[in-house]
Design a protein around this motif. Structure first.
Motif, PDB file in Angstrom:
ATOM      1  N   UNK A 127       0.700  -1.109  -0.162  1.00 43.92           N
ATOM      2  CA  UNK A 127      -0.125  -0.047  -0.052  1.00 43.92           C
ATOM      3  C   UNK A 127       0.878   1.235   0.124  1.00 43.92           C
ATOM      4  N   UNK A 128       2.193   1.229  -0.166  1.00 47.38           N
ATOM      5  CA  UNK A 128       3.030   2.264  -0.469  1.00 47.38           C
ATOM      6  C   UNK A 128       2.859   3.106  -1.578  1.00 47.38           C
ATOM      7  N   UNK A 129       2.331   4.263  -1.523  1.00 45.52           N
ATOM      8  CA  UNK A 129       2.306   5.004  -2.820  1.00 45.52           C
ATOM      9  C   UNK A 129       3.637   5.770  -3.079  1.00 45.52           C
ATOM     10  N   UNK A 130       4.163   6.056  -4.260  1.00 44.31           N
ATOM     11  CA  UNK A 130       4.963   7.122  -4.787  1.00 44.31           C
ATOM     12  C   UNK A 130       4.320   8.518  -5.093  1.00 44.31           C
ATOM     13  N   UNK A 131       4.646   9.576  -4.667  1.00 45.17           N
ATOM     14  CA  UNK A 131       4.138  10.749  -5.176  1.00 45.17           C
ATOM     15  C   UNK A 131       5.215  11.633  -5.776  1.00 45.17           C
ATOM     16  N   UNK A 132       5.360  11.851  -7.196  1.00 44.73           N
ATOM     17  CA  UNK A 132       6.273  12.772  -7.803  1.00 44.73           C
ATOM     18  C   UNK A 132       5.534  13.960  -8.445  1.00 44.73           C
ATOM     19  N   UNK A 133       6.454  14.999  -8.441  1.00 40.37           N
ATOM     20  CA  UNK A 133       5.727  16.272  -9.154  1.00 40.37           C
ATOM     21  C   UNK A 133       6.201  16.356 -10.734  1.00 40.37           C
ATOM     22  N   UNK A 134       5.036  16.701 -11.342  1.00 40.42           N
ATOM     23  CA  UNK A 134       5.106  16.600 -12.759  1.00 40.42           C
ATOM     24  C   UNK A 134       5.396  18.189 -13.417  1.00 40.42           C
ATOM     25  N   UNK A 135       6.284  18.053 -14.244  1.00 45.58           N
ATOM     26  CA  UNK A 135       6.826  19.400 -14.876  1.00 45.58           C
ATOM     27  C   UNK A 135       6.911  19.307 -16.235  1.00 45.58           C
ATOM     28  N   UNK A 136       6.926  20.188 -16.975  1.00 44.18           N
ATOM     29  CA  UNK A 136       7.103  20.396 -18.511  1.00 44.18           C
ATOM     30  C   UNK A 136       8.515  21.021 -18.501  1.00 44.18           C
ATOM     31  N   UNK A 137       9.761  19.982 -19.198  1.00 50.40           N
ATOM     32  CA  UNK A 137      10.718  20.862 -19.565  1.00 50.40           C
ATOM     33  C   UNK A 137      10.940  21.739 -20.711  1.00 50.40           C
ATOM     34  N   UNK A 138      11.985  22.236 -21.144  1.00 53.83           N
ATOM     35  CA  UNK A 138      12.386  23.503 -21.898  1.00 53.83           C
ATOM     36  C   UNK A 138      11.631  22.727 -23.485  1.00 53.83           C
ATOM     37  N   UNK A 139      11.704  21.267 -23.645  1.00 51.15           N
ATOM     38  CA  UNK A 139      11.390  20.879 -24.755  1.00 51.15           C
ATOM     39  C   UNK A 139       9.988  20.587 -25.060  1.00 51.15           C
ATOM     40  N   UNK A 140       9.289  20.714 -23.776  1.00 53.23           N
ATOM     41  CA  UNK A 140       7.913  20.477 -23.822  1.00 53.23           C
ATOM     42  C   UNK A 140       7.681  19.239 -23.418  1.00 53.23           C
ATOM     43  N   UNK A 141       8.574  18.358 -22.925  1.00 60.53           N
ATOM     44  CA  UNK A 141       8.218  17.151 -22.254  1.00 60.53           C
ATOM     45  C   UNK A 141       8.090  16.789 -21.120  1.00 60.53           C
ATOM     46  N   UNK A 142       7.144  16.222 -20.543  1.00 63.81           N
ATOM     47  CA  UNK A 142       6.629  15.892 -19.292  1.00 63.81           C
ATOM     48  C   UNK A 142       7.761  15.124 -18.629  1.00 63.81           C
ATOM     49  N   UNK A 143       8.363  15.719 -17.320  1.00 58.99           N
ATOM     50  CA  UNK A 143       9.184  15.116 -16.420  1.00 58.99           C
ATOM     51  C   UNK A 143       8.859  14.941 -15.024  1.00 58.99           C
ATOM     52  N   UNK A 144       8.958  13.830 -14.383  1.00 64.46           N
ATOM     53  CA  UNK A 144       8.636  13.671 -13.075  1.00 64.46           C
ATOM     54  C   UNK A 144       9.913  13.878 -12.161  1.00 64.46           C
ATOM     55  N   UNK A 145       9.751  14.634 -10.970  1.00 61.62           N
ATOM     56  CA  UNK A 145      10.523  14.928 -10.178  1.00 61.62           C
ATOM     57  C   UNK A 145      10.184  14.393  -8.848  1.00 61.62           C
ATOM     58  N   UNK A 146      11.414  13.762  -8.238  1.00 56.85           N
ATOM     59  CA  UNK A 146      11.169  13.592  -6.742  1.00 56.85           C
ATOM     60  C   UNK A 146      10.796  15.089  -5.906  1.00 56.85           C
ATOM     61  N   UNK A 147      10.219  14.807  -4.691  1.00 56.57           N
ATOM     62  CA  UNK A 147       9.863  16.065  -3.931  1.00 56.57           C
ATOM     63  C   UNK A 147      10.984  16.263  -2.836  1.00 56.57           C
ATOM     64  N   UNK A 148      11.790  16.989  -2.868  1.00 56.94           N
ATOM     65  CA  UNK A 148      12.806  17.257  -1.925  1.00 56.94           C
ATOM     66  C   UNK A 148      12.495  18.170  -0.848  1.00 56.94           C
TER      67      UNK A 148
END
Length: 95
Positions: free
Chosen positions: A47-68
């Motif tokens: 039941x352990x979920x992972x939560x990542x932040x979704x951002x769009x990079x300079x090329x318009x690609x979606x990228x996931x980042x850890x929440x630090x």
């Protein structure tokens, strides 16, 4: 986000790929976060979920980042807990 598939493949620093199930998308402070369940059989709790932040990079690609940032993590995890409580309450009322 509605047209996304229910699974996503992430690649770790060693090049190993892992398929995650997208179980929710959260909007917190004008940012999107994906809530993911890890693949079965991995070294995580079921039941352990992972939560990542979704951002769009300079090329318009979606990228996931850890929440630090701790404060950001607190806000996002609180939003997730509230969403789960709301869904549980709705399910409980239907039962």
């Amino acid at each position: 986000m509605e047209d996304r598939e229910n699974t996503i493949v992430l690649t770790d620093e060693d090049g190993d790929e892992y398929e995650f199930t997208v179980i929710d998308v959260l909007d917190v402070d004008d940012r999107e976060y994906l809530v993911l369940l890890p693949p079965e059989g991995e070294d995580t709790e079921a039941d352990e979920a992972v939560i990542l932040r979704l951002e769009v990079d300079e090329n318009g690609e979606e990228v996931l980042y850890d929440i630090e940032d701790d404060e950001e993590w607190d806000r996002v995890s609180q939003a997730w807990e509230e969403r789960m409580e709301q869904e549980f309450d709705e399910w409980d009322e239907e039962s």
